[in-house]
Scaffold this motif. Structure first.
Motif, PDB file in Angstrom:
ATOM      1  N   LEU A 138      -2.098   5.542  -9.540  1.00  0.00           N
ATOM      2  CA  LEU A 138      -3.173   4.610  -9.389  1.00  0.00           C
ATOM      3  C   LEU A 138      -2.901   3.365  -8.520  1.00  0.00           C
ATOM      4  O   LEU A 138      -1.855   2.556  -8.836  1.00  0.00           O
ATOM      5  CB  LEU A 138      -3.628   4.191 -10.602  1.00  0.00           C
ATOM      6  CG  LEU A 138      -5.030   3.201 -10.737  1.00  0.00           C
ATOM      7  CD1 LEU A 138      -6.122   3.808 -10.139  1.00  0.00           C
ATOM      8  CD2 LEU A 138      -5.141   2.818 -12.055  1.00  0.00           C
ATOM      9  N   HIS A 139      -3.555   3.212  -7.403  1.00  0.00           N
ATOM     10  CA  HIS A 139      -3.334   2.127  -6.531  1.00  0.00           C
ATOM     11  C   HIS A 139      -4.535   1.659  -5.750  1.00  0.00           C
ATOM     12  O   HIS A 139      -5.286   2.444  -5.258  1.00  0.00           O
ATOM     13  CB  HIS A 139      -2.425   2.233  -5.398  1.00  0.00           C
ATOM     14  CG  HIS A 139      -2.165   1.296  -4.567  1.00  0.00           C
ATOM     15  ND1 HIS A 139      -1.698   0.060  -4.890  1.00  0.00           N
ATOM     16  CD2 HIS A 139      -2.401   1.342  -3.094  1.00  0.00           C
ATOM     17  CE1 HIS A 139      -1.648  -0.410  -3.683  1.00  0.00           C
ATOM     18  NE2 HIS A 139      -1.565   0.190  -2.790  1.00  0.00           N
ATOM     19  N   ARG A 140      -4.933   0.392  -5.932  1.00  0.00           N
ATOM     20  CA  ARG A 140      -6.092  -0.169  -5.598  1.00  0.00           C
ATOM     21  C   ARG A 140      -7.674   0.657  -5.685  1.00  0.00           C
ATOM     22  O   ARG A 140      -8.405   0.879  -4.948  1.00  0.00           O
ATOM     23  CB  ARG A 140      -6.332  -0.247  -3.986  1.00  0.00           C
ATOM     24  CG  ARG A 140      -5.006  -1.181  -3.389  1.00  0.00           C
ATOM     25  CD  ARG A 140      -4.757  -1.047  -1.943  1.00  0.00           C
ATOM     26  NE  ARG A 140      -3.694  -2.154  -1.485  1.00  0.00           N
ATOM     27  CZ  ARG A 140      -3.464  -2.112  -0.137  1.00  0.00           C
ATOM     28  NH1 ARG A 140      -4.243  -1.518   0.782  1.00  0.00           N
ATOM     29  NH2 ARG A 140      -2.435  -3.186   0.005  1.00  0.00           N
ATOM     30  N   GLY A 141      -7.345   1.151  -7.092  1.00  0.00           N
ATOM     31  CA  GLY A 141      -8.591   1.652  -7.741  1.00  0.00           C
ATOM     32  C   GLY A 141      -8.812   3.202  -7.246  1.00  0.00           C
ATOM     33  O   GLY A 141      -9.855   3.722  -7.571  1.00  0.00           O
ATOM     34  N   ARG A 142      -7.777   3.726  -6.883  1.00  0.00           N
ATOM     35  CA  ARG A 142      -7.618   5.134  -6.231  1.00  0.00           C
ATOM     36  C   ARG A 142      -6.801   5.882  -6.830  1.00  0.00           C
ATOM     37  O   ARG A 142      -5.422   5.477  -6.732  1.00  0.00           O
ATOM     38  CB  ARG A 142      -7.678   5.097  -4.877  1.00  0.00           C
ATOM     39  CG  ARG A 142      -7.891   6.560  -4.058  1.00  0.00           C
ATOM     40  CD  ARG A 142      -7.863   6.413  -2.677  1.00  0.00           C
ATOM     41  NE  ARG A 142      -7.571   7.747  -1.952  1.00  0.00           N
ATOM     42  CZ  ARG A 142      -7.233   7.949  -0.677  1.00  0.00           C
ATOM     43  NH1 ARG A 142      -7.275   6.928   0.139  1.00  0.00           N
ATOM     44  NH2 ARG A 142      -7.213   9.168  -0.354  1.00  0.00           N
ATOM     45  N   HIS A 197       0.759  -1.264   0.058  1.00  0.00           N
ATOM     46  CA  HIS A 197       0.076   0.023  -0.153  1.00  0.00           C
ATOM     47  C   HIS A 197       0.804   1.188   0.001  1.00  0.00           C
ATOM     48  O   HIS A 197       0.606   2.245  -0.806  1.00  0.00           O
ATOM     49  CB  HIS A 197      -0.851   0.004   1.131  1.00  0.00           C
ATOM     50  CG  HIS A 197      -1.890   1.062   1.314  1.00  0.00           C
ATOM     51  ND1 HIS A 197      -2.545   1.833   0.399  1.00  0.00           N
ATOM     52  CD2 HIS A 197      -1.510   2.197   2.203  1.00  0.00           C
ATOM     53  CE1 HIS A 197      -2.989   2.751   0.794  1.00  0.00           C
ATOM     54  NE2 HIS A 197      -2.506   3.189   2.079  1.00  0.00           N
ATOM     55  N   GLU A 198       1.974   1.229   0.759  1.00  0.00           N
ATOM     56  CA  GLU A 198       2.670   2.503   1.079  1.00  0.00           C
ATOM     57  C   GLU A 198       3.394   2.798  -0.483  1.00  0.00           C
ATOM     58  O   GLU A 198       3.539   3.806  -0.873  1.00  0.00           O
ATOM     59  CB  GLU A 198       3.843   2.404   1.935  1.00  0.00           C
ATOM     60  CG  GLU A 198       3.176   2.358   2.996  1.00  0.00           C
ATOM     61  CD  GLU A 198       4.148   1.885   4.464  1.00  0.00           C
ATOM     62  OE1 GLU A 198       3.659   2.247   5.550  1.00  0.00           O
ATOM     63  OE2 GLU A 198       5.236   1.456   4.144  1.00  0.00           O
ATOM     64  N   PHE A 199       3.834   1.854  -1.145  1.00  0.00           N
ATOM     65  CA  PHE A 199       4.576   2.060  -2.428  1.00  0.00           C
ATOM     66  C   PHE A 199       3.785   1.894  -3.498  1.00  0.00           C
ATOM     67  O   PHE A 199       4.326   2.327  -4.465  1.00  0.00           O
ATOM     68  CB  PHE A 199       5.670   0.629  -2.536  1.00  0.00           C
ATOM     69  CG  PHE A 199       6.896   0.958  -1.602  1.00  0.00           C
ATOM     70  CD1 PHE A 199       8.048   1.542  -2.143  1.00  0.00           C
ATOM     71  CD2 PHE A 199       6.861   0.497  -0.287  1.00  0.00           C
ATOM     72  CE1 PHE A 199       9.282   1.679  -1.341  1.00  0.00           C
ATOM     73  CE2 PHE A 199       8.035   0.792   0.466  1.00  0.00           C
ATOM     74  CZ  PHE A 199       9.106   1.509  -0.053  1.00  0.00           C
ATOM     75  N   THR A 224       6.828   9.774  -3.198  1.00  0.00           N
ATOM     76  CA  THR A 224       6.136   8.834  -2.502  1.00  0.00           C
ATOM     77  C   THR A 224       4.856   9.520  -2.400  1.00  0.00           C
ATOM     78  O   THR A 224       4.403  10.674  -2.417  1.00  0.00           O
ATOM     79  CB  THR A 224       6.611   8.530  -1.107  1.00  0.00           C
ATOM     80  OG1 THR A 224       5.900   7.675  -0.560  1.00  0.00           O
ATOM     81  CG2 THR A 224       6.502   9.637  -0.332  1.00  0.00           C
ATOM     82  N   HIS A 225       3.719   8.646  -2.529  1.00  0.00           N
ATOM     83  CA  HIS A 225       2.196   9.215  -2.162  1.00  0.00           C
ATOM     84  C   HIS A 225       2.156   9.948  -0.977  1.00  0.00           C
ATOM     85  O   HIS A 225       2.830   9.601   0.186  1.00  0.00           O
ATOM     86  CB  HIS A 225       1.188   8.245  -2.532  1.00  0.00           C
ATOM     87  CG  HIS A 225       1.095   7.244  -1.568  1.00  0.00           C
ATOM     88  ND1 HIS A 225       0.571   7.411  -0.203  1.00  0.00           N
ATOM     89  CD2 HIS A 225       1.376   5.913  -1.597  1.00  0.00           C
ATOM     90  CE1 HIS A 225       0.330   6.393   0.239  1.00  0.00           C
ATOM     91  NE2 HIS A 225       0.981   5.141  -0.453  1.00  0.00           N
ATOM     92  N   THR A 226       1.377  11.102  -0.862  1.00  0.00           N
ATOM     93  CA  THR A 226       1.280  11.907   0.001  1.00  0.00           C
ATOM     94  C   THR A 226       0.643  11.405   1.313  1.00  0.00           C
ATOM     95  O   THR A 226       0.893  12.280   2.524  1.00  0.00           O
ATOM     96  CB  THR A 226       0.496  13.149  -0.339  1.00  0.00           C
ATOM     97  OG1 THR A 226      -1.102  12.738  -0.875  1.00  0.00           O
ATOM     98  CG2 THR A 226       1.229  13.965  -1.431  1.00  0.00           C
TER      99      THR A 226
END
Length: 209
Positions: free
Chosen positions: A171-175, A51-53, A144-146
């Motif tokens: 884009l990660h897990r549909g978001r 999730h973090e990456f 890295t994402h915020t």
């Protein structure tokens, strides 16, 4: 690219002939090789890390192929982060190296079981010292994402400055996520009040058999 720094340390695995490529105050960096694929695959498969990456599950075979491909890539260096007793706790890389412009990007992933102990900051400090102390880098960047608070905290501790946001860039897990863009310049590194990696007195030892 990999430079001979002249600071190769103690072997951490006599059977594999593993030696340190770089050392710091509390961790050592050993060049990544194919035998590390299974270890990295386990870390990347951790749900929190994924999730973090913003990464998705990939096969062990695909990861081995990627490590083999990257080993021939002259614009990146990949290292396993080792504790003084030889325990591997993470992976760190200096990628996208451009020696003409003096730019590169840093990447860091820690074993979830070894977070919160300062190992990420120590490893990043060591890589930064390698980039500015042995290579002609002038600017290092990281993304890295915020919402990745742990990564943002480690980068800040190592002197990286948040300079902007790439909106809706991941884009990660549909978001969609915004990506924070951080950087560290050579003059800023020169002004950091901390010991340099080459002043390290702690070496990585062989683990007990």
């Amino acid at each position: 690219m990999t430079e001979d720094t002249g600071i190769a340390g103690d072997e951490y695995d006599a059977k594999a002939g593993r030696e340190l490529a770089w050392r710091a105050q509390t961790v050592g960096l050993a060049a990544l090789d194919m035998d590390d694929a299974e270890l990295l695959h386990g870390w990347r498969s951790d749900p929190v890390t994924a999730h973090e990456f913003g990464i998705w599950p990939r096969s062990l075979t695909a990861l081995r192929e990627r490590i083999e491909r990257d080993s021939d890539n002259d614009d990146r260096d990949d290292y396993l982060v080792l504790l003084p007793d030889g325990t591997p706790v993470g992976h760190i890389a200096l990628s996208g190296q451009n020696l003409v412009n003096g730019t590169a990007q840093v990447e860091l992933m820690l074993d979830p079981r070894h977070r919160g102990n300062g190992h990420g900051t120590d490893a990043l400090d060591a890589l930064v010292d390698l980039a500015f102390g042995e290579l002609p880098m002038h600017r290092l960047t990281a993304e890295t994402h915020t919402e990745n608070a742990p990564a943002l905290a480690v980068l800040a501790k190592s002197g990286f400055v948040r300079e902007g946001v790439s909106r809706s860039a991941c884009l990660h897990r549909g978001r969609r996520y915004d990506l924070a863009v951080l950087s560290l310049l050579r003059p800023e590194w020169e002004g950091l009040n901390r010991p340099r990696a080459w002043d390290a007195s702690v070496g990585v030892r062989r683990p007990p058999v």
